[in-house]
Enzyme design. Structure first.
Site, PDB file in Angstrom:
ATOM      1  N   LYS A 109       0.587  -1.471   0.100  1.00  0.00           N
ATOM      2  CA  LYS A 109       0.279   0.200  -0.262  1.00  0.00           C
ATOM      3  C   LYS A 109       0.821   0.962  -0.328  1.00  0.00           C
ATOM      4  O   LYS A 109       0.223   2.655  -0.266  1.00  0.00           O
ATOM      5  CB  LYS A 109      -0.892   0.162   1.078  1.00  0.00           C
ATOM      6  CG  LYS A 109      -1.727  -1.216   1.459  1.00  0.00           C
ATOM      7  CD  LYS A 109      -2.880  -0.593   0.343  1.00  0.00           C
ATOM      8  CE  LYS A 109      -4.377  -2.257   0.316  1.00  0.00           C
ATOM      9  NZ  LYS A 109      -3.650  -3.302   0.249  1.00  0.00           N
TER      10      LYS A 109
HETATM   11  C1  LIG Z   1      -3.955  -4.733  -0.797  1.00  0.00           C
HETATM   12  C2  LIG Z   1      -3.079  -5.480  -0.407  1.00  0.00           C
HETATM   13  C3  LIG Z   1      -3.786  -7.073  -1.238  1.00  0.00           C
HETATM   14  C4  LIG Z   1      -4.387  -6.630  -2.341  1.00  0.00           C
HETATM   15  O1  LIG Z   1      -3.862  -5.789  -3.342  1.00  0.00           O
HETATM   16  P1  LIG Z   1      -5.854  -4.796  -4.607  1.00  0.00           P
HETATM   17  O2  LIG Z   1      -4.183  -3.992  -4.973  1.00  0.00           O
HETATM   18  O3  LIG Z   1      -6.468  -4.755  -3.033  1.00  0.00           O
HETATM   19  O4  LIG Z   1      -6.457  -5.888  -5.719  1.00  0.00           O
HETATM   20  C5  LIG Z   1      -2.545  -7.796  -1.595  1.00  0.00           C
HETATM   21  N1  LIG Z   1      -2.259  -7.703  -0.628  1.00  0.00           N
HETATM   22  C6  LIG Z   1      -2.085  -7.351   0.397  1.00  0.00           C
HETATM   23  C7  LIG Z   1      -0.852  -7.234   1.344  1.00  0.00           C
HETATM   24  C8  LIG Z   1      -1.901  -6.020   0.718  1.00  0.00           C
HETATM   25  O5  LIG Z   1      -2.300  -5.506   1.234  1.00  0.00           O
END
Ligand SMILES: *Cc1c(COP(=O)(O)O)cnc(C)c1O
Length: 491
Positions: A109
């Site tokens: 993120k």
């Molecule tokens: C947010 C997240 C995902 C999923 O990503 P998207 O863009 O929502 O598909 C996968 N793994 C982790 C650790 C995340 O924080």
């Protein structure tokens, strides 16, 4: 570049306006009217991540001046990232892992949330929005901390994060409640993630509350992944990963490769899809899901059906039944009228059916929790590489895909979290039968340090020893009142 609603509506917006609005008035997501294309050889000349980010993002954020965009990029991708490459590519057996977790909070993120606050405040300045922006975010773990870290100390903003009191890992909770910055607020909600999310959504749709807010000089915004200002920065690392393979001599520019992506809200993999449409030589984008495999079923037979049991897994960031960014793919593949119909069907009945013959860019698979454990253990045994459960889902699915398709393309697996964020799941998988996993996360990360022979990422180490600053607890139906108190609203 013009942005329009994925559900039509006709009106178009600049990127700055779309970033400020977040969501279109008809409830749709902002999409670029057309996708730009790139000259791969020219783009390849950008060796530094920041230069590449500028070269890619400028094609989408055309109303930002060169100086504005370069400033945003410089503030985001700096020494907060513990690796000079920002997102390094690691060779593991016959595939490569793109590590997206070297930012301030050790989660993928950070790739988008370290720049979104700067894109947003830059947009507000030039669109002459004078109100102070209040970011409200409900989190199931990673987004909350990454958003707090991104917005902390950013002038003209306040951020309030709501997390389910017992619904996040001990490490994730500690990361949030130790957050510094006068403009940051963290609230534990007595309920689950849905309760927190519903509370926040109700505030957004409460007209009276919104007017009261404006009178007090505030304006709400959200940091969740539907904002186009989160999607665009994610396109960059697909090119960056590809170019690293070329630079290291593993292949020539132009060779076609595949990606396997741990998928939840479909934001990460959608950025890869946009990269492909811009000219990146990609074969398949493989959607990797856990037991919540609604997307795997959709890509298999075209039926999107959210009416099913919700499974709590060891990869919680992928425990999602409605992947909001899929709407942008529907818009691209079927157009705005069909997108509007499907979203109405999803809202009314929880299910819709689409024609999958246009989804050829994708493949999909899922891994059960046992398979995830086995994958973490197996990869560690053979290579000493330690994968977190989300990454392990994508590794497992990439192998199934390669076995089934016999694809000879090189494979890049996207890694979305540091194993240190999920020490229980990782130690349970690699520690063997005798390993005692009843100890708390803070003891388990020490075990993980010994195992990996690396030290804990600084952000997590600091959170463990820092003072706890946020102690507000709210009943689930009192979220609005808490926001009012934090902002000192007068009724
Ligand atoms: C947010 C997240 C995902 C999923 O990503 P998207 O863009 O929502 O598909 C996968 N793994 C982790 C650790 C995340 O924080």
């Amino acid at each position: 570049m013009e942005y329009i609603s994925s559900r039509g509506g006709g009106e178009s917006f600049s990127s700055k306006q779309a970033i400020i609005k977040g969501l279109a008035d008809d409830g749709g997501l902002f999409v670029p009217r057309t996708l730009p294309t790139v000259d791969l050889e020219k783009l390849y000349k950008n060796k530094d991540y920041r230069d590449l980010a500028y070269a890619v993002m400028r094609l989408y954020l055309t109303d930002f001046t060169e100086k504005e965009l370069k400033d945003c990029i410089a503030k985001a991708y700096d020494e907060k990232f513990t690796d000079d490459l920002i997102a390094p590519l690691v060779k593991v057996e016959d595939y490569y892992v793109l590590e997206l977790f070297h930012g301030a909070t050790s989660a993928f993120k950070d790739m988008a949330l370290s720049i979104l606050p700067h894109l947003l405040t830059t947009s507000m300045k030039s669109e002459q929005v004078d109100e102070e922006v209040v970011i409200l975010t409900a989190t199931s773990g990673d987004t909350g901390k990454a958003a707090l870290a991104g917005f902390a100390g950013v002038d003209g903003t306040k951020i309030i994060v709501f997390y389910p009191e017992h619904g996040v890992s001990e490490i994730q909770r500690r990361q949030m409640i130790t957050q510094v910055g006068e403009n940051t607020f963290v609230v534990a909600v007595k309920g689950n993630f849905d309760d927190a999310q519903t509370g926040v959504k109700n505030i957004f749709s409460d007209k009276e509350f919104g007017e009261n807010l404006l009178e007090n000089g505030y304006k709400f915004s959200s940091a969740n992944s539907i904002n186009i200002g989160r999607l665009v920065p994610q396109i960059v690392y697909y090119f960056h990963a590809y170019f690293q393979l070329v630079r290291s001599g593993e292949m020539d520019l132009g060779e076609v490769i595949d990606f396997s992506v741990p998928t939840g809200n479909f934001g990460n993999i959608l950025a890869g899809f946009y990269a492909k449409k811009m000219g990146l030589p990609v074969g398949k984008l493989v959607v990797a899901s856990n037991d919540n495999k609604v997307l795997v079923d959709f890509i298999g037979d075209g039926v999107y059906d959210k009416n099913r049991n919700f499974v709590l897994t060891t990869s919680p960031s992928m425990d999602i039944l409605v992947s909001s960014n899929l709407e942008r793919l529907l818009n691209f593949s079927y157009g705005e009228d069909e997108t509007r119909e499907h979203m109405a069907e999803l809202g009314a009945k929880g299910v819709y059916k689409a024609d999958i013959s246009v989804l050829k860019d994708f493949d999909a698979g899922f891994a059960t929790m046992d398979e995830v454990d086995d994958t973490i253990a197996d990869v560690y045994d053979r290579t000493t590489y330690v994968a977190d459960p989300h990454t392990a889902v994508a590794i497992n699915v990439s192998k199934k895909y390669r076995d089934a398709s016999k694809s000879k393309n090189k494979m890049i697996v996207l890694s979305t979290a540091s194993p240190y964020k999920f020490p229980k799941a990782v130690m349970k998988a690699v520690g063997g039968n005798d390993f005692d996993t009843s100890m708390d996360d803070f003891a388990l990360v020490e075990e993980l340090e010994k195992l990996m022979n690396t030290s804990l990422p600084v952000g997590i180490a600091e959170a463990i020893k820092s003072e706890i600053r946020h102690k507000i607890v709210a009943e689930k139906d009192a979220i609005k009142e808490v926001v009012g108190e934090i902002l000192g609203l007068v009724n």
